[in-house]
Enzyme design. Structure first.
Site, PDB file in Angstrom:
ATOM      1  N   TYR A 145       0.828  -1.215   0.000  1.00  0.00           N
ATOM      2  CA  TYR A 145       0.000   0.000   0.000  1.00  0.00           C
ATOM      3  C   TYR A 145       0.856   1.257   0.000  1.00  0.00           C
ATOM      4  CZ  TYR A 145      -4.682  -1.919   0.941  1.00  0.00           C
ATOM      5  OH  TYR A 145      -5.888  -2.543   0.859  1.00  0.00           O
ATOM      6  N   ASP A 222      -2.981 -18.247   0.340  1.00  0.00           N
ATOM      7  CA  ASP A 222      -3.953 -18.941  -0.525  1.00  0.00           C
ATOM      8  C   ASP A 222      -4.668 -20.037   0.262  1.00  0.00           C
ATOM      9  OD1 ASP A 222      -1.460 -20.173  -0.388  1.00  0.00           O
ATOM     10  OD2 ASP A 222      -1.364 -20.717  -2.506  1.00  0.00           O
ATOM     11  N   ASP A 246      -6.497  -7.000   4.257  1.00  0.00           N
ATOM     12  CA  ASP A 246      -7.615  -6.324   3.589  1.00  0.00           C
ATOM     13  C   ASP A 246      -8.516  -7.355   2.918  1.00  0.00           C
ATOM     14  OD1 ASP A 246      -9.105  -4.155   2.457  1.00  0.00           O
ATOM     15  OD2 ASP A 246      -8.088  -4.547   0.559  1.00  0.00           O
TER      16      ASP A 246
HETATM   17  C1  IPM Z   1     -10.363  -0.945   4.088  1.00  0.00           C
HETATM   18  C2  IPM Z   1     -10.585  -0.343   2.737  1.00  0.00           C
HETATM   19  C3  IPM Z   1      -9.386   0.528   2.382  1.00  0.00           C
HETATM   20  C4  IPM Z   1      -8.159  -0.366   2.358  1.00  0.00           C
HETATM   21  C5  IPM Z   1      -9.509   1.324   1.087  1.00  0.00           C
HETATM   22  C6  IPM Z   1     -10.754   2.190   1.078  1.00  0.00           C
HETATM   23  C7  IPM Z   1      -8.297   2.147   0.813  1.00  0.00           C
HETATM   24  O1  IPM Z   1     -10.810  -1.321   1.779  1.00  0.00           O
HETATM   25  O2  IPM Z   1     -10.258  -0.184   5.073  1.00  0.00           O
HETATM   26  O3  IPM Z   1     -10.308  -2.168   4.188  1.00  0.00           O
HETATM   27  O4  IPM Z   1      -7.894  -1.021   1.336  1.00  0.00           O
HETATM   28  O5  IPM Z   1      -7.454  -0.413   3.352  1.00  0.00           O
HETATM   29 MN    MN Z   2     -10.913  -3.345   2.585  1.00  0.00          MN
END
Ligand code: IPM
Ligand code: MN
Length: 373
Positions: A145, A222, A246
């Site tokens: 990220y 996975d 996520d």
């Molecule tokens: C989450 C969301 C966020 C992320 C997005 C909106 C950037 O999906 O908080 O899980 O990917 O972290």
């Molecule tokens: Mn998310």
């Protein structure tokens, strides 16, 4: 715990964000009325609404308000006009990512429980999911990220980097949590392929020595994705990096019955932010149909963070009561029987205020039943 005075930055955001936040605020106001606490809400813009108003998804004023606050309550951010435009140079998500990074919110904690009363609604076999109680520790300010990214005409890249420090600080939190739960920790990674994952394993193996009563398991992501659906009861604490966390936490929401039920806390050295794990659900915006429970449970996590355990328990009890009595939104009930966002919020706030076992009639919930509602 005595009477507290807390300042809460309120970032309602986009889509259904304002609607679900309104209900969480209603519940927090019921808590303050019942217990005498004072919550001061400071509403600020973030996400697409902030881009529309200022050109910036995280205006300086919002960031300052967050630094000044004791905690942050966030609704959701995102708008299809950006999702469908890969060339957009400013995006709502940048606001959230910058906020997480600026406040150092490195640990995203996402509990997932299979509610007894909702089991029959799950597409999964009830016997497999009954009794599931998992908590994710998702690293939130590192990995792919936040790595260097770039693109040329025909190629693009996103780097994934982790330092020992980034891994160990969240690993300690996850081990501590496991120690207070069923004493099992599963590290999810892709150590058969990724160098960063091998570092995660190395660091977690070292840290595990300090927590001899916690059993540690290692799973490739996975396989973990499959195990989560096949046999979720095997998990207690799942520790994982940003992107895997996520993805897996959205998957795990199917166990709870709806994405609209899952809360989260994002914790740093000093700051703390509470938000539902769902997105801005733009199709439902303004329709009063979104499920406010994930945000209300996020507010309960905030109360817990303030040390208000009794208050947090009462909010969770109120949510359980709403689920049991089937005071549910459209994601969990057919449209003819569904309650609206504000009816569900009002019902829960009313319970918090009165702890009443008598079920108010649907029309009474609509009319409002107490001084604050
Ligand atoms: C989450 C969301 C966020 C992320 C997005 C909106 C950037 O999906 O908080 O899980 O990917 O972290
Ligand atoms: Mn998310």
């Amino acid at each position: 715990m005595g009477v507290l005075r807390k300042r809460i930055a309120l970032l309602s955001g986009d889509g259904i964000g304002p609607e679900v936040c309104r209900e969480a605020v209603k519940v927090l106001e019921a808590v303050s009325e019942r217990f005498g606490h004072q919550f001061i809400f400071d509403a600020q813009l973030m996400g697409a609404c902030a881009i529309d108003a200022t050109g910036n998804p995280l205006p300086e004023e919002t960031l300052e308000a967050c630094f000044d606050a004791d905690a942050i309550l966030l609704g959701a951010i995102g708008d299809p006009k950006y999702d469908n435009n890969p060339a957009a140079s400013v995006r709502p998500e940048q606001g959230l990512l910058r906020l997480r990074k600026s406040l150092g919110l490195f640990a995203n904690i996402r509990p997932v429980t299979a509610y007894e009363t909702l089991l029959e609604l799950s597409p999964l076999k009830n016997a497999h999911i009954a009794g599931t109680d998992v908590i994710f520790f998702r690293e939130l300010t590192g990995g792919i990220y936040f790595g260097e990214k770039g693109r040329n005409a025909d190629s693009a890249y996103d780097n994934c980097t982790y330092s020992r420090h980034e891994i160990s600080r969240i690993a300690h939190l996850a081990f501590q949590s496991a120690g207070n739960r069923r004493r099992k920790l599963t590290l999810v990674d892709k150590a058969n392929v990724l160098e960063t994952s091998r570092l995660w394993r190395e660091v977690v193996q070292e840290i595990a020595l300090h927590y001899p009563d916690v059993t540690v398991d290692y799973l490739f992501v996975d396989n973990a994705a499959m195990q989560l659906i096949l046999n979720p009861k095997q998990f207690d604490v799942i520790l994982t990096e940003n992107m895997f966390g996520d993805i897996l936490s959205d998957e795990a929401s199917v166990i709870a019955g709806s994405l609209g039920l899952l809360p989260s806390a994002s914790i740093g050295e000093s700051a703390a932010l509470f938000e539902p794990i769902h997105g801005s659900y733009p199709q439902a915006k303004g329709k009063n149909i979104a499920n406010p429970i994930a945000t209300i449970l996020s507010a309960a996590m905030m109360l817990e963070h303030f040390g208000l355990h009794r208050e947090a328990e009462l909010v969770k009890e109120a949510v359980d009561f709403a689920l049991e009595k089937k005071i549910l939104t459209l994601d969990l009930r057919p449209s003819t029987l569904a309650y609206s966002t504000d009816q569900v919020g009002t019902f829960i706030a009313y319970y918090v205020l009165e702890r009443s076992e008598t079920l108010p009639h649907k029309s009474n919930i609509e009319a409002g039943l107490s001084t604050i509602i």
